[in-house]
Enzyme design. Structure first.
Site: not given
Length: 163
Positions: A132, A75-77, A117-118
């Site tokens: 990793d 739901l992120c733009h 969020m980014e």
């Protein structure tokens, strides 16, 4: 606490409409840590890890992740980011804490919605990249403490996390 914004009146998930919101300069800063064996940190610092420059590659991975956040979080733009900076601070083990790398992501845009969020996604992917690249020598690494440190801009103003 205000009502959750990603649900409509019927309780269905939806992307929030930001069309009426003013475009403002917005900043999100997130941080997180990966703890490891002292020998693993020594490999990272010396640049002798088999897969190459661990922090350099993790920095690029974090930048790429910030740019792809809307592909990962439903739901992120999608946002036109104006800046992404990934910084690392190494800490050697002592009596109170493990060897670790702390990652900070600073993300900026000019737009109608924030970049928290980014920034959070950038930190997590940068830490995952360190894992990793070093897992062959240290599978016990632990990622911890990922959180929003600051956000600025928009109607809700600024937020700075407490310690």
């Amino acid at each position: 606490m205000s009502q959750l914004t990603h649900f409509d009146a019927q309780g269905q998930a939806h992307m929030v409409d930001v069309a009426a919101k003013a475009a403002t300069h917005r900043i999100g800063i997130a941080g997180g840590r990966i703890e490891m064996l002292p020998e693993t940190l020594a490999l990272i610092e010396s640049g002798t890890a088999k897969k190459g420059d661990v922090l350099g590659i993790a920095r690029v991975a974090g930048i790429m992740a910030a740019k792809k956040t809307s592909d990962l979080i439903p739901l992120c733009h999608p946002l036109a980011l104006t800046r992404v900076a990934i910084d690392f601070v190494v800490s050697h083990a002592d009596a109170e804490s493990a060897a670790s790398v702390f990652c900070t992501a600073t993300v900026e845009t000019v737009g109608p919605t924030g970049v928290e969020m980014e920034a959070l996604t950038a930190v997590q992917v940068a830490l995952l990249t360190i894992y990793d690249m070093c897992k062959a020598v240290d599978r016990g690494m632990t990622m911890t403490g990922c959180k929003l440190l600051e956000k600025h801009g928009g109607k809700s103003g600024s937020f700075v996390a407490g310690i």
